[in-house]
Enzyme design. Structure first.
Site, mmCIF file in Angstrom:
data_model
loop_
_atom_site.group_PDB
_atom_site.id
_atom_site.type_symbol
_atom_site.label_atom_id
_atom_site.label_comp_id
_atom_site.label_asym_id
_atom_site.label_seq_id
_atom_site.Cartn_x
_atom_site.Cartn_y
_atom_site.Cartn_z
ATOM 1 N N SER A 75 0.848 -1.187 0.000
ATOM 2 C CA SER A 75 0.000 0.000 0.000
ATOM 3 C C SER A 75 0.881 1.233 0.000
ATOM 4 O O SER A 75 2.079 1.154 0.324
ATOM 5 C CB SER A 75 -0.880 -0.002 1.265
ATOM 6 O OG SER A 75 -1.531 1.234 1.461
ATOM 7 N N TYR B 62 -1.358 -0.552 10.903
ATOM 8 C CA TYR B 62 -1.541 -0.857 9.476
ATOM 9 C C TYR B 62 -0.277 -0.494 8.720
ATOM 10 O O TYR B 62 0.214 -1.276 7.892
ATOM 11 C CB TYR B 62 -2.747 -0.101 8.931
ATOM 12 C CG TYR B 62 -3.040 -0.393 7.476
ATOM 13 C CD1 TYR B 62 -3.493 -1.650 7.080
ATOM 14 C CD2 TYR B 62 -2.869 0.583 6.490
ATOM 15 C CE1 TYR B 62 -3.761 -1.927 5.746
ATOM 16 C CE2 TYR B 62 -3.143 0.325 5.162
ATOM 17 C CZ TYR B 62 -3.587 -0.934 4.794
ATOM 18 O OH TYR B 62 -3.854 -1.213 3.475
#
Length: 254
Positions: A149, A162
């Site tokens: 990501s 995350y």
């Protein structure tokens, strides 16, 4: 030059929706037989039906790859049913944003288990077969594609754990690449920005509203945009390795 994937086998985790589903369909369209892995069996069965209706081959494997025994089992079942493994797409993931102070640490465990451990377990189980495929395939190559990501490049408040999992994916990808690239196993990481998927659906509504405010007004990428990039990576000739791709929506400035 684009090479089709006829005669190859791909395993895609998190294939029941979003990027995983789009990638499975794209790889099947390129000629690969596809093993579909996720926890939601009904969705996998619907996807498999679409692939077979289009002339492709699909194998449904309902499993939770955050459990090492299940990650091993899906790889072994793929080999048993399809005979080989040429491409692994580690896409399964969850995004549970929120501040570190006062956090629900069960959510941290879920992200670490799925985003990081699941990817590690699947890669470890698949690697012997990917090495063999690189040796005996006319294409002279096999592929691991790890989905990270933008959060694996840029940390921000409200996404600490995350971020940690996605930074970990990038680090693991590069280390594995150095280990096996000389044996023609290409290892690539794809780092999407905002994509229109179910990823935010698992967050608490109040947390989702707060943490997603910076992305308001941005037209997101579609899962097919990322699937196209994955297909591009794996259809390169053996001599060409696309190690890392960062892709954001045009309107995403960060």
């Amino acid at each position: 030059m684009t090479e089709r994937l006829d005669g190859t086998v791909a395993l895609v985790t998190g294939a029941s929706s979003g990027i995983g589903e789009a990638t499975a369909r794209q790889l099947a369209a390129q000629g690969a037989a596809v093993a579909l892995v996720a926890r939601r069996k009904e969705r996998l069965e619907k996807l498999a039906a679409k692939i077979t209706a289009s002339g492709g081959t699909a194998l449904v494997l309902a499993a939770d790859v955050s459990r090492q025994d299940e990650a091993i089992a899906v790889v072994e079942q793929t080999i048993k049913e399809m005979g080989r493994l040429d491409t692994l797409v580690n896409n399964a993931g969850v995004m549970l944003l929120g501040n570190i102070q006062g956090a629900d640490t069960d959510e941290w465990e879920r992200m670490i288990d799925i985003n990081l451990k699941g990817l590690l377990y699947a890669s470890h189980a698949a690697l012997p077969y990917l090495l063999k495929a690189a040796e005996d395939s006319p294409r002279q190559v096999s592929d691991v594609i790890n989905i990270s990501s933008v959060a694996g490049r840029r940390a921000r408040m409200g996404a600490g754990v995350y971020n940690a999992t996605k930074f970990g994916v990038v680090a693991f990808t590069e280390s594995l690449r150095q280990e096996v690239t000389g044996r023609h196993v290409r290892v690539s990481v794809v780092e999407p920005g905002v994509v229109a998927t179910e990823l935010t659906d698992h967050m608490k509504p109040e947390v989702r509203e707060q943490t997603m405010k910076p992305f308001a007004g941005i037209t997101p990428l579609e899962p097919e945009d990322i699937a196209d990039i994955i297909a591009f990576i794996v259809t390169r000739p053996w001599r060409s390795a696309i190690n890392e791709v960062l892709v954001r929506p045009t309107e995403q400035a960060f």
